[in-house]
Scaffold this active site. Sequence first.
Site, PDB file in Angstrom:
ATOM      1  CE  LYS A 103      -4.470 -19.327  -0.800  1.00  0.00           C
ATOM      2  NZ  LYS A 103      -3.704 -19.491   0.433  1.00  0.00           N
ATOM      3  CG  ASP A 137      -2.482 -16.574   2.493  1.00  0.00           C
ATOM      4  OD1 ASP A 137      -1.615 -16.152   3.277  1.00  0.00           O
ATOM      5  OD2 ASP A 137      -2.923 -17.732   2.514  1.00  0.00           O
ATOM      6  CG  MET A 138      -1.131 -11.114  -3.448  1.00  0.00           C
ATOM      7  SD  MET A 138      -2.529  -9.959  -3.245  1.00  0.00           S
ATOM      8  CE  MET A 138      -1.749  -8.623  -2.332  1.00  0.00           C
ATOM      9  CD  GLN A 166       1.330 -12.725  -5.421  1.00  0.00           C
ATOM     10  OE1 GLN A 166       0.977 -11.746  -6.091  1.00  0.00           O
ATOM     11  NE2 GLN A 166       0.605 -13.824  -5.348  1.00  0.00           N
ATOM     12  NE  ARG A 187       3.129 -15.350   4.721  1.00  0.00           N
ATOM     13  CZ  ARG A 187       1.894 -15.878   4.724  1.00  0.00           C
ATOM     14  NH1 ARG A 187       1.212 -15.998   3.605  1.00  0.00           N
ATOM     15  NH2 ARG A 187       1.338 -16.252   5.855  1.00  0.00           N
ATOM     16  CE  LYS A 190      12.744 -17.442  -4.562  1.00  0.00           C
ATOM     17  NZ  LYS A 190      13.644 -18.399  -5.221  1.00  0.00           N
ATOM     18  N   GLY A 191       5.923 -15.804  -5.149  1.00  0.00           N
ATOM     19  CA  GLY A 191       4.675 -15.774  -5.920  1.00  0.00           C
ATOM     20  C   GLY A 191       4.407 -17.132  -6.537  1.00  0.00           C
ATOM     21  CG  HIS A 230      10.650 -23.457   1.289  1.00  0.00           C
ATOM     22  ND1 HIS A 230       9.663 -23.028   0.434  1.00  0.00           N
ATOM     23  CD2 HIS A 230      10.018 -23.815   2.423  1.00  0.00           C
ATOM     24  CE1 HIS A 230       8.486 -23.138   1.017  1.00  0.00           C
ATOM     25  NE2 HIS A 230       8.674 -23.606   2.218  1.00  0.00           N
ATOM     26  NE  ARG A 292       3.064 -24.804  -2.127  1.00  0.00           N
ATOM     27  CZ  ARG A 292       2.196 -23.791  -2.107  1.00  0.00           C
ATOM     28  NH1 ARG A 292       1.097 -23.866  -1.417  1.00  0.00           N
ATOM     29  NH2 ARG A 292       2.433 -22.678  -2.790  1.00  0.00           N
TER      30      ARG A 292
END
Length: 312
Positions: A103, A137-138, A166, A187, A190-191, A230, A292
């Site tokens: 990041k 990473d975004m 994203q 990569r 969805k965001g 997922h 998460r």
Amino acid sequence: MAAMLDGPLRALFLWLSHRRWVARLALRTPGLRRVALRFVAGTTLAEAAEAVRALNASGASATLDVLGESVSDRATADAAAAAYVATIERIAADGLDANVSVKLTQMGLDLGVETCLQVIGPVVAAGRRHGIFVRIDMESSRDTDRTLEVVRRLRADGCDVGPVIQAYLHRSRTDVAELAAARVRVRVCKGAYAEPESIAWQRREEIDRSFVELVTTLLDADAYPGVATHDPRMIADVLAHVRQHAIGPDRFEFQMLYGIRRDLQRRLIEEGYRLRIYVPYGTEWYPYFMRRLAERPANVLFVMRTMFGERR
Ligand code: FDA
């Protein structure tokens, strides 16, 4: 993700993810730490390497994330970069099938693009030394332009890096068109942040449509996309495109988060698809854990049950 996107719980957890005082409290709460470890491979590099070895044995590759973000001083950013160098050295020394995910706010992006490029220098140099890809990473939309600029400049220097895009951002179609034309390894996810309606799709159908469109653009450009989801419907749509266009399983990879949908992870491996697991480790698990929880309210019940000792 739609119901979750709209939910007040999602907004609450994303808001909490930025509160440093809650983070301090959470990091000192043993019960919560135990629960967070469902999503995190451990606090040390040795534990993370062990997790990667187990994943490799099951047929999955990995990408290691040294937890941490929103760093506001140079010394902390340099320490994070050193932890990434150690991670890359360990991957190489142990012969692990893994790369790293970084990041940029952990690499001092908030101190400016030039500082960030200096901080991440040793990380990409270690990647280059060992032939290990560095995924960028975004983070929130505040950082999208600067993140893509850092990726562009590193790639212009010959570094093997690629960004995350994203699907919920309106701009992503244009960004992906450019990246696909240069066959950059992207990569698509969805965001995971809270973004306003003016710049981001809010409804599930819109985000899903965008996700599939971005992935298929990259597949058609033969840019080896990482399909990070997922969601069985996203996976089915991507596989339908792959079959229709006779795209081989070596031209893309699925990616999932450590500890999430292990059933689906196993199924994809059994069906002969490439799968990479995002493996976070370290002590700074709080914001990652809160995102998460925001994605899936059922995780909150899981947290409650585990913390208060109720048996299933
Ligand atoms: P969706 O949210 O619709 O979930 C589909 C199903 O997956 C759910 O029904 C549930 O079964 C399961 N699931 C999803 N999330 C879960 C959770 N937290 N706990 C338990 N089950 C869950 N985002 C970002 O903004 N920047 C980034 O750089 C990355 N990087 C990244 C890497 C990888 C490898 C992955 C898989 C994801 C990311 N993300 C990310 C996160 C991503 O944007 C998104 O928030 C999550 O992947 C959840 O979206 P899904 O596509 O899984 O679908």
